[in-house]
Enzyme design. Sequence first.
Site, short mmCIF file in Angstrom:
data_model
loop_
_atom_site.label_atom_id
_atom_site.label_comp_id
_atom_site.label_asym_id
_atom_site.label_seq_id
_atom_site.Cartn_x
_atom_site.Cartn_y
_atom_site.Cartn_z
N HIS A 43 0.87 -1.19 0.00
CA HIS A 43 0.00 0.00 0.00
C HIS A 43 0.90 1.23 0.00
O HIS A 43 1.30 1.72 1.06
CB HIS A 43 -0.90 -0.02 1.24
CG HIS A 43 -1.96 1.04 1.23
ND1 HIS A 43 -3.13 0.93 1.94
CD2 HIS A 43 -2.04 2.25 0.60
CE1 HIS A 43 -3.88 2.00 1.75
NE2 HIS A 43 -3.22 2.82 0.95
N GLU A 75 -2.67 -1.75 -3.07
CA GLU A 75 -3.79 -1.08 -2.42
C GLU A 75 -3.59 0.43 -2.49
O GLU A 75 -2.45 0.91 -2.48
CB GLU A 75 -3.87 -1.48 -0.95
CG GLU A 75 -4.01 -2.97 -0.71
CD GLU A 75 -3.92 -3.32 0.77
OE1 GLU A 75 -4.51 -4.35 1.15
OE2 GLU A 75 -3.27 -2.58 1.53
N HIS A 197 -7.37 -7.72 7.27
CA HIS A 197 -7.22 -6.82 8.42
C HIS A 197 -7.28 -7.59 9.74
O HIS A 197 -8.30 -8.19 10.07
CB HIS A 197 -8.25 -5.69 8.44
CG HIS A 197 -7.71 -4.45 9.10
ND1 HIS A 197 -7.02 -3.47 8.42
CD2 HIS A 197 -7.71 -4.06 10.38
CE1 HIS A 197 -6.64 -2.52 9.25
NE2 HIS A 197 -7.04 -2.85 10.45
#
Length: 245
Positions: A43, A75, A197
């Site tokens: 990310h 991401e 997550h």
Amino acid sequence: MPRLSVNLNKIALLRNSRRTGVPNVLQFARIALDAGAAGITVHPRQDQRHIRDGDVFGLAELMRPWRPGVELNIEGYPDERFLQILRQVRPEQATLVPDAPGVLTSEEGWKLGDEQQALVMPTVAVLKQLGCRAILFVDPELQVVERVPATGADGIEIYTGGYAAAFRAGAPEEALRACAATARAARERGLVVNIGHDLNLANLPPLMAALPEVAEASIGHELTADALVIGFTAAVTAYKTALGG
């Protein structure tokens, strides 16, 4: 079988705490791939707090012999900077998140109201032109899943932070049901179902038992924490096992 995509953000965060380049993000990507990871997730946030843009380009080159069988998942928030990275790298998958700059971590998914639809839909169109699977990061909410097909996205990543918190509190049943219902609704609409997550070796098995629709799990923070104890190769192997791989 569900795919494990190893998120390297925390490796980069540790690297960025010094000016020595240690630990080397590319080295740990190679370890993950050699241990059987099916993908790498990064990310590259605007503030470069962990993964830097240069890391993304290095990973794309490192992974060239494995791709597209082993996937690079990038991401990010769908702004022009992010799209420029995608145009250069052409990852197999891009996961769009609604994070504003400065957010600590991705803890809320797209709601896909009119304003967000107007942002997401043209971005998804660009991803399709690049040959990139488009995934939307969403909370486990049925009403959101119902809005996903209109965006043109290929699938969703279910935010599992709420489930993980409920699991730690000893009462995961309601959160587990919400994740399962969201996964079922997504598959009924022909969508890919990913999860991510705060997933760990304890909370993964019951989640996977309840969500047979899962195609991929992106895991970084907890895997990296476990790797401090058992080593990175062993951690990747353990998470593959927990996923049923």
